[in-house]
Write a protein that holds these residues in place. Structure first.
Motif, PDB file in Angstrom:
ATOM      1  N   GLU A  36       0.829  -1.203   0.000  1.00 59.84           N
ATOM      2  CA  GLU A  36       0.000   0.000   0.000  1.00 59.84           C
ATOM      3  C   GLU A  36       0.866   1.257   0.000  1.00 59.84           C
ATOM      4  O   GLU A  36       0.550   2.240  -0.666  1.00 59.84           O
ATOM      5  CB  GLU A  36      -0.920  -0.009   1.228  1.00 59.84           C
ATOM      6  CG  GLU A  36      -1.908   1.143   1.283  1.00 59.84           C
ATOM      7  CD  GLU A  36      -2.851   1.174   0.092  1.00 59.84           C
ATOM      8  OE1 GLU A  36      -3.301   2.285  -0.273  1.00 59.84           O
ATOM      9  OE2 GLU A  36      -3.135   0.092  -0.480  1.00 59.84           O
ATOM     10  N   LEU A  39       2.159   1.758  -3.561  1.00 64.93           N
ATOM     11  CA  LEU A  39       1.115   2.267  -4.451  1.00 64.93           C
ATOM     12  C   LEU A  39       0.818   3.740  -4.160  1.00 64.93           C
ATOM     13  O   LEU A  39       0.577   4.532  -5.080  1.00 64.93           O
ATOM     14  CB  LEU A  39      -0.160   1.430  -4.298  1.00 64.93           C
ATOM     15  CG  LEU A  39      -0.105   0.014  -4.879  1.00 64.93           C
ATOM     16  CD1 LEU A  39      -1.379  -0.750  -4.552  1.00 64.93           C
ATOM     17  CD2 LEU A  39       0.104   0.047  -6.390  1.00 64.93           C
ATOM     18  N   GLU A  40       0.832   4.100  -2.894  1.00 63.59           N
ATOM     19  CA  GLU A  40       0.596   5.497  -2.524  1.00 63.59           C
ATOM     20  C   GLU A  40       1.716   6.378  -3.072  1.00 63.59           C
ATOM     21  O   GLU A  40       1.468   7.480  -3.587  1.00 63.59           O
ATOM     22  CB  GLU A  40       0.527   5.612  -0.997  1.00 63.59           C
ATOM     23  CG  GLU A  40      -0.146   6.874  -0.492  1.00 63.59           C
ATOM     24  CD  GLU A  40      -1.599   6.960  -0.904  1.00 63.59           C
ATOM     25  OE1 GLU A  40      -2.036   8.078  -1.267  1.00 63.59           O
ATOM     26  OE2 GLU A  40      -2.311   5.940  -0.872  1.00 63.59           O
ATOM     27  N   ALA A  42       3.600   5.655  -5.707  1.00 64.47           N
ATOM     28  CA  ALA A  42       3.464   5.667  -7.166  1.00 64.47           C
ATOM     29  C   ALA A  42       2.416   6.694  -7.597  1.00 64.47           C
ATOM     30  O   ALA A  42       2.576   7.373  -8.615  1.00 64.47           O
ATOM     31  CB  ALA A  42       3.086   4.278  -7.670  1.00 64.47           C
ATOM     32  N   CYS A  43       1.348   6.793  -6.822  1.00 60.67           N
ATOM     33  CA  CYS A  43       0.294   7.767  -7.118  1.00 60.67           C
ATOM     34  C   CYS A  43       0.850   9.190  -7.044  1.00 60.67           C
ATOM     35  O   CYS A  43       0.604  10.016  -7.928  1.00 60.67           O
ATOM     36  CB  CYS A  43      -0.852   7.579  -6.125  1.00 60.67           C
ATOM     37  SG  CYS A  43      -2.303   8.588  -6.473  1.00 60.67           S
ATOM     38  N   SER A  63       8.587   6.160  -1.380  1.00 66.16           N
ATOM     39  CA  SER A  63       7.977   5.188  -0.472  1.00 66.16           C
ATOM     40  C   SER A  63       8.868   4.840   0.715  1.00 66.16           C
ATOM     41  O   SER A  63       8.406   4.264   1.706  1.00 66.16           O
ATOM     42  CB  SER A  63       7.644   3.897  -1.226  1.00 66.16           C
ATOM     43  OG  SER A  63       8.827   3.245  -1.664  1.00 66.16           O
ATOM     44  N   PHE A  81       2.048   0.644 -12.497  1.00 69.09           N
ATOM     45  CA  PHE A  81       1.035   1.661 -12.784  1.00 69.09           C
ATOM     46  C   PHE A  81      -0.266   1.044 -13.292  1.00 69.09           C
ATOM     47  O   PHE A  81      -1.340   1.623 -13.114  1.00 69.09           O
ATOM     48  CB  PHE A  81       1.596   2.709 -13.750  1.00 69.09           C
ATOM     49  CG  PHE A  81       2.533   3.666 -13.070  1.00 69.09           C
ATOM     50  CD1 PHE A  81       2.043   4.708 -12.309  1.00 69.09           C
ATOM     51  CD2 PHE A  81       3.907   3.495 -13.150  1.00 69.09           C
ATOM     52  CE1 PHE A  81       2.889   5.585 -11.655  1.00 69.09           C
ATOM     53  CE2 PHE A  81       4.777   4.349 -12.493  1.00 69.09           C
ATOM     54  CZ  PHE A  81       4.261   5.412 -11.736  1.00 69.09           C
ATOM     55  N   LEU A  84      -1.876   0.184 -10.030  1.00 69.94           N
ATOM     56  CA  LEU A  84      -2.306   1.419  -9.370  1.00 69.94           C
ATOM     57  C   LEU A  84      -3.618   1.932  -9.954  1.00 69.94           C
ATOM     58  O   LEU A  84      -4.576   2.205  -9.217  1.00 69.94           O
ATOM     59  CB  LEU A  84      -1.220   2.488  -9.521  1.00 69.94           C
ATOM     60  CG  LEU A  84      -1.622   3.897  -9.071  1.00 69.94           C
ATOM     61  CD1 LEU A  84      -1.790   3.960  -7.568  1.00 69.94           C
ATOM     62  CD2 LEU A  84      -0.590   4.929  -9.542  1.00 69.94           C
ATOM     63  N   GLU A  87      -6.650  -0.589  -9.322  1.00 70.66           N
ATOM     64  CA  GLU A  87      -7.151  -0.656  -7.952  1.00 70.66           C
ATOM     65  C   GLU A  87      -7.747   0.658  -7.483  1.00 70.66           C
ATOM     66  O   GLU A  87      -8.708   0.669  -6.714  1.00 70.66           O
ATOM     67  CB  GLU A  87      -6.018  -1.091  -7.008  1.00 70.66           C
ATOM     68  CG  GLU A  87      -5.575  -2.519  -7.241  1.00 70.66           C
ATOM     69  CD  GLU A  87      -4.683  -3.040  -6.131  1.00 70.66           C
ATOM     70  OE1 GLU A  87      -4.453  -2.311  -5.140  1.00 70.66           O
ATOM     71  OE2 GLU A  87      -4.220  -4.189  -6.246  1.00 70.66           O
ATOM     72  N   ARG A  88      -7.182   1.778  -7.922  1.00 68.54           N
ATOM     73  CA  ARG A  88      -7.689   3.074  -7.462  1.00 68.54           C
ATOM     74  C   ARG A  88      -8.928   3.532  -8.224  1.00 68.54           C
ATOM     75  O   ARG A  88      -9.766   4.249  -7.673  1.00 68.54           O
ATOM     76  CB  ARG A  88      -6.595   4.137  -7.593  1.00 68.54           C
ATOM     77  CG  ARG A  88      -5.412   3.973  -6.645  1.00 68.54           C
ATOM     78  CD  ARG A  88      -5.828   4.149  -5.194  1.00 68.54           C
ATOM     79  NE  ARG A  88      -4.679   4.293  -4.316  1.00 68.54           N
ATOM     80  CZ  ARG A  88      -3.982   3.302  -3.777  1.00 68.54           C
ATOM     81  NH1 ARG A  88      -4.319   2.054  -4.066  1.00 68.54           N
ATOM     82  NH2 ARG A  88      -2.957   3.528  -2.979  1.00 68.54           N
ATOM     83  N   LEU A 126      -5.745  11.667  -8.923  1.00 72.53           N
ATOM     84  CA  LEU A 126      -5.204  10.645  -9.821  1.00 72.53           C
ATOM     85  C   LEU A 126      -5.850  10.737 -11.200  1.00 72.53           C
ATOM     86  O   LEU A 126      -5.168  10.623 -12.231  1.00 72.53           O
ATOM     87  CB  LEU A 126      -5.427   9.255  -9.224  1.00 72.53           C
ATOM     88  CG  LEU A 126      -4.927   8.066 -10.048  1.00 72.53           C
ATOM     89  CD1 LEU A 126      -3.441   8.190 -10.344  1.00 72.53           C
ATOM     90  CD2 LEU A 126      -5.218   6.759  -9.331  1.00 72.53           C
TER      91      LEU A 126
END
Length: 228
Positions: A36, A39-40, A42-43, A63, A81, A84, A87-88, A126
């Motif tokens: 998590e 991914l945060e 990467a966002c 991260s 990505f 990312l 899922e988002r 995003l």
């Protein structure tokens, strides 16, 4: 005196032994927490640098993870990505209120929950980053196209599919109906959020607008002749 000193020494030694584990290496972070956090990161990197400007080095740095850990969980930048964005933005699981008594209430609560999830500030940010990047990046367009093509598990379409079977609309184009209904409700709020709206719609506004749209939609459905 000697016994007293010996007793104190034993107490100090015991205290040291009890505290020693706390001075060692901290327990490893749970894999789901690491995932998590990546991914945060990467966002944030995507929003700041765009897809081409993003790199695994930047994600690792953001991260606080090593590149080795990053590549162990996400073999490539493209896959990172893809996950990312899926899922988002695509793996949204809206819920129907358990106390809903009618089809209108079920559909309204599902759409309200969907709107409240998609309109979260982190998701809006995003979406903005993806829109800005997609006009110049073939990679991002490919990611979006691949995910949309595989987006069969759609809660809104699943509800409409069940409703149409119940009403005798066996040959209905549920995907088309779903897009129409989404545009009347969540899509409208999304355009406002991405456009010039000065503030996000309130929960009351979302409930009222969605309720009216669902009434119009279901009334229109009743006027369509079922196809056998």
């Amino acid at each position: 005196m000697e016994n007293s000193n010996s007793h104190k020494l034993n107490e100090a030694s015991q205290a040291f032994m009890e505290e020693k584990p706390r001075c060692g290496r901290p327990p490893e972070m749970e894999e789901c927490v690491r995932r998590e956090r990546i991914l945060e990161a990467a966002c944030k990197v995507l929003q700041k640098h765009g897809y081409h400007g993003a790199s695994m080095d930047k994600v690792a740095e953001c991260s606080g993870m090593s590149k080795r850990t990053l590549y162990k969980m996400f073999p490539s930048k493209l896959e990172l990505f893809q996950i990312l964005i899926r899922e988002r933005l695509f793996d949204v699981k809206p819920q129907v209120a358990p106390d809903a008594m009618t089809a209108e209430e079920e559909l309204s609560t599902l759409l309200i929950d969907l709107a409240c999830t998609i309109l979260r500030p982190d998701r809006i940010s995003l979406i903005r980053a993806i829109i800005a990047e997609s006009s110049e990046s073939g990679y991002v367009r490919e990611i979006m196209a691949a995910l949309e093509a595989g987006g069969e598990d759609n809660a809104l379409e699943a509800w409409l599919q069940a409703y149409c079977r119940q009403q005798g609309y066996s040959n209905t184009n549920v995907r088309l109906w779903g897009k129409m209904l989404f545009g009347m409700t969540v899509g409208d709020f999304l355009l406002q959020a991405l456009g010039c709206a000065t503030q996000a719609p309130t929960c009351e506004t979302i409930r009222h607008h969605t309720g009216v749209a669902v009434q119009i939609f279901l009334a229109g459905v009743q006027g369509v002749k079922p196809k056998g």
